[in-house]
Design a protein around this motif. Structure first.
Motif, mmCIF file in Angstrom:
data_model
loop_
_atom_site.group_PDB
_atom_site.id
_atom_site.type_symbol
_atom_site.label_atom_id
_atom_site.label_comp_id
_atom_site.label_asym_id
_atom_site.label_seq_id
_atom_site.Cartn_x
_atom_site.Cartn_y
_atom_site.Cartn_z
ATOM 1 N N TRP A 29 0.694 -1.139 0.288
ATOM 2 C CA TRP A 29 0.205 0.248 0.098
ATOM 3 C C TRP A 29 1.127 1.076 0.046
ATOM 4 O O TRP A 29 1.535 1.372 0.924
ATOM 5 N N THR A 30 0.721 2.115 -1.219
ATOM 6 C CA THR A 30 1.191 3.405 -1.604
ATOM 7 C C THR A 30 0.911 4.588 -0.293
ATOM 8 O O THR A 30 0.365 5.153 -0.950
ATOM 9 N N LEU A 31 2.071 5.140 -0.249
ATOM 10 C CA LEU A 31 1.781 6.060 1.292
ATOM 11 C C LEU A 31 1.665 7.484 0.764
ATOM 12 O O LEU A 31 1.438 8.205 0.716
ATOM 13 N N ASP A 32 2.637 7.211 0.207
ATOM 14 C CA ASP A 32 3.974 8.142 -0.454
ATOM 15 C C ASP A 32 4.638 7.876 -1.786
ATOM 16 O O ASP A 32 4.947 6.418 -1.879
ATOM 17 N N GLY A 33 4.803 9.082 -2.747
ATOM 18 C CA GLY A 33 5.237 8.413 -3.977
ATOM 19 C C GLY A 33 4.363 7.887 -5.164
ATOM 20 O O GLY A 33 3.355 7.134 -4.755
ATOM 21 N N ALA A 45 1.501 0.882 -11.797
ATOM 22 C CA ALA A 45 1.988 1.876 -11.285
ATOM 23 C C ALA A 45 1.299 2.442 -10.328
ATOM 24 O O ALA A 45 -0.309 2.776 -9.980
ATOM 25 N N LEU A 46 1.617 2.237 -8.716
ATOM 26 C CA LEU A 46 0.895 2.492 -7.852
ATOM 27 C C LEU A 46 0.876 3.779 -7.189
ATOM 28 O O LEU A 46 2.179 4.046 -6.573
ATOM 29 N N ALA A 47 0.243 4.524 -7.228
ATOM 30 C CA ALA A 47 0.250 6.296 -6.623
ATOM 31 C C ALA A 47 -0.352 5.862 -5.433
ATOM 32 O O ALA A 47 -0.714 5.341 -4.963
ATOM 33 N N LYS A 48 0.054 7.108 -5.447
ATOM 34 C CA LYS A 48 -0.149 7.354 -3.157
ATOM 35 C C LYS A 48 -1.339 7.219 -3.117
ATOM 36 O O LYS A 48 -2.815 7.206 -3.661
ATOM 37 N N GLY A 49 -1.936 6.538 -1.955
ATOM 38 C CA GLY A 49 -3.596 5.220 -1.637
ATOM 39 C C GLY A 49 -4.086 4.625 -2.435
ATOM 40 O O GLY A 49 -5.096 4.303 -2.828
ATOM 41 N N ASN A 50 -2.747 3.892 -3.076
ATOM 42 C CA ASN A 50 -3.367 2.462 -4.338
ATOM 43 C C ASN A 50 -2.497 1.654 -3.300
ATOM 44 O O ASN A 50 -1.685 1.366 -2.564
ATOM 45 N N GLY A 51 -2.834 0.041 -3.816
ATOM 46 C CA GLY A 51 -2.691 -0.886 -2.844
ATOM 47 C C GLY A 51 -2.697 -2.275 -4.384
ATOM 48 O O GLY A 51 -3.551 -2.399 -5.032
ATOM 49 N N LEU A 52 -2.306 -2.958 -3.829
ATOM 50 C CA LEU A 52 -1.454 -4.041 -4.972
ATOM 51 C C LEU A 52 -1.675 -5.775 -3.730
ATOM 52 O O LEU A 52 -0.955 -5.755 -2.820
ATOM 53 N N LEU A 53 -2.306 -6.453 -4.051
ATOM 54 C CA LEU A 53 -2.051 -8.007 -3.729
ATOM 55 C C LEU A 53 -1.157 -8.679 -4.590
ATOM 56 O O LEU A 53 -1.664 -8.836 -5.403
ATOM 57 N N PRO A 84 -9.450 -10.181 -4.426
ATOM 58 C CA PRO A 84 -9.033 -9.853 -5.429
ATOM 59 C C PRO A 84 -7.531 -9.099 -4.794
ATOM 60 O O PRO A 84 -6.936 -8.640 -4.322
ATOM 61 N N SER A 85 -6.812 -9.243 -6.417
ATOM 62 C CA SER A 85 -5.826 -8.359 -6.052
ATOM 63 C C SER A 85 -5.744 -6.792 -6.431
ATOM 64 O O SER A 85 -4.484 -5.865 -5.290
ATOM 65 N N ARG A 86 -6.768 -6.113 -6.437
ATOM 66 C CA ARG A 86 -6.916 -4.974 -6.063
ATOM 67 C C ARG A 86 -8.103 -4.560 -5.167
ATOM 68 O O ARG A 86 -8.950 -4.982 -4.943
ATOM 69 N N PRO A 87 -7.765 -3.437 -3.816
ATOM 70 C CA PRO A 87 -8.640 -3.268 -2.847
ATOM 71 C C PRO A 87 -10.549 -3.175 -2.943
ATOM 72 O O PRO A 87 -10.411 -1.932 -3.915
ATOM 73 N N GLU A 88 -11.525 -3.730 -3.090
ATOM 74 C CA GLU A 88 -12.459 -2.824 -3.385
ATOM 75 C C GLU A 88 -13.250 -2.072 -2.719
ATOM 76 O O GLU A 88 -13.627 -0.586 -3.268
ATOM 77 N N ARG A 89 -12.582 -2.361 -1.217
ATOM 78 C CA ARG A 89 -13.210 -0.530 -0.207
ATOM 79 C C ARG A 89 -11.591 0.265 0.038
ATOM 80 O O ARG A 89 -11.112 0.394 1.025
ATOM 81 N N ALA A 90 -11.383 0.753 -1.245
ATOM 82 C CA ALA A 90 -10.683 1.881 -0.848
ATOM 83 C C ALA A 90 -10.400 2.856 -0.002
ATOM 84 O O ALA A 90 -8.862 3.039 0.277
ATOM 85 N N LEU A 91 -11.686 3.400 0.172
ATOM 86 C CA LEU A 91 -10.905 4.344 0.938
ATOM 87 C C LEU A 91 -10.932 3.478 2.733
ATOM 88 O O LEU A 91 -10.053 4.461 3.347
ATOM 89 N N ALA A 92 -11.505 3.171 2.655
ATOM 90 C CA ALA A 92 -11.511 2.323 3.992
ATOM 91 C C ALA A 92 -9.856 1.617 4.311
ATOM 92 O O ALA A 92 -9.576 1.608 5.081
ATOM 93 N N ALA A 93 -9.636 0.832 2.980
ATOM 94 C CA ALA A 93 -8.195 0.549 2.996
ATOM 95 C C ALA A 93 -7.111 1.233 3.082
ATOM 96 O O ALA A 93 -6.505 1.153 3.470
ATOM 97 N N SER A 94 -7.587 2.887 3.068
ATOM 98 C CA SER A 94 -6.357 3.318 2.878
ATOM 99 C C SER A 94 -6.433 4.629 3.972
ATOM 100 O O SER A 94 -5.353 4.729 4.515
ATOM 101 N N GLN A 95 -7.041 4.211 4.791
ATOM 102 C CA GLN A 95 -7.324 5.186 5.795
ATOM 103 C C GLN A 95 -6.594 4.409 6.976
ATOM 104 O O GLN A 95 -6.067 4.884 7.822
ATOM 105 N N LEU A 96 -6.891 2.371 6.633
ATOM 106 C CA LEU A 96 -6.411 1.868 7.719
ATOM 107 C C LEU A 96 -4.840 1.241 8.201
ATOM 108 O O LEU A 96 -3.978 2.011 8.144
ATOM 109 N N ALA A 97 -3.934 1.984 6.507
ATOM 110 C CA ALA A 97 -2.964 1.568 6.063
ATOM 111 C C ALA A 97 -2.868 2.986 6.709
ATOM 112 O O ALA A 97 -1.130 2.857 7.087
ATOM 113 N N ALA A 98 -2.560 3.563 6.692
ATOM 114 C CA ALA A 98 -2.434 4.968 6.804
ATOM 115 C C ALA A 98 -2.154 5.287 8.311
ATOM 116 O O ALA A 98 -1.676 5.422 9.495
#
Length: 228
Positions: A29-33, A45-53, A84-98
């Motif tokens: 999960w990309t936090l920065d960059g 390409a995983l920009a900030k706020g994106n994840g990959l499995l 899935p390889s990319r998160p379905e609940r992107a907002l929740a995952a992004s907040q949790l990752a941070a």
């Protein structure tokens, strides 16, 4: 075989380290960059706020020319096999990752311990393949095998007992226990042999009861079993 616990960490990425793969699941999960990856020949390409499995065996390479900071989960938890390889609940995952990244940096152990489970829960829902499959009662199967250790058991005997095809059973055995059907049987044979020997049963009698052709073969296998 005891699988290592899931591990969460925060890592900084830069130049490419070369193509490789893992024997476990890895969640990025990309936090920065921006982290650039090539996974099985496909660019991501995983920009900030994106994840990959990444799943076990996925050949991949990565680089971050301008630098990238990521939350990384390394885990053997088979729950991820059906996500899935990319998160379905992107907002929740992004907040949790941070939150998890901050918890790691501030050494909040409770959040770090619960993090792998929470990340899986926010990532998405398990596929129907997982939800609809027949459960295996491993304790019941162990008891059934233990009553037949003197017999020449094969994988199909076990798969028939749990009403699965042999190939399905082999896959589930590896997934849920970490070893093959016959390794499963071998563990039970040697555990019983050890109990018998500790109780004073002769090597010849113990070998007969657990399905070894000779006492010497059982004794050699026990020696390796004890040291493993």
């Amino acid at each position: 075989m005891v699988k290592p616990p899931s591990q969460l960490s925060v890592r900084n990425y830069g130049a490419a380290h070369g193509r490789h793969s893992h024997d476990h699941f890895q969640v990025l999960w990309t936090l920065d960059g921006c982290l650039e990856l090539e996974v099985e020949g496909k660019g991501v390409a995983l920009a900030k706020g994106n994840g990959l499995l990444l799943k076990p065996g996925d050949n991949h390479d990565f680089e971050a020319p301008s630098g990238s900071r990521c939350l990384v989960l390394d885990t053997h938890d088979q729950t991820w096999e059906y996500l899935p390889s990319r998160p379905e609940r992107a907002l929740a995952a992004s907040q949790l990752a941070a939150f998890l990244a901050t918890s790691i940096q501030e050494n909040i152990s409770a959040a770090k311990d619960a993090g792998p489970y929470l990340l899986a829960q926010t990532w998405g829902t398990r596929s129907q393949q997982y939800l609809g499959r027949r459960p295996i009662n491993w304790s019941e199967l162990s008891s059934w095998v233990s009553e037949r250790l003197a017999q020449p058991l094969i994988a199909s005997d076990l798969s028939s007992k749990v009403h699965l095809s042999e190939s399905q059973f082999r896959a589930r055995c590896t997934e849920e226990l970490g070893f093959s059907p016959m390794q499963f049987v071998r563990q039970l044979r040697l555990s019983k042999a050890q109990q018998l020997r500790d109780a004073g049963t002769s090597a010849a009698e113990a070998a007969r009861k657990v399905g070894y052709e000779s006492p010497s073969a059982m004794t050699a296998a026990l020696r390796k079993f004890r040291s493993s």
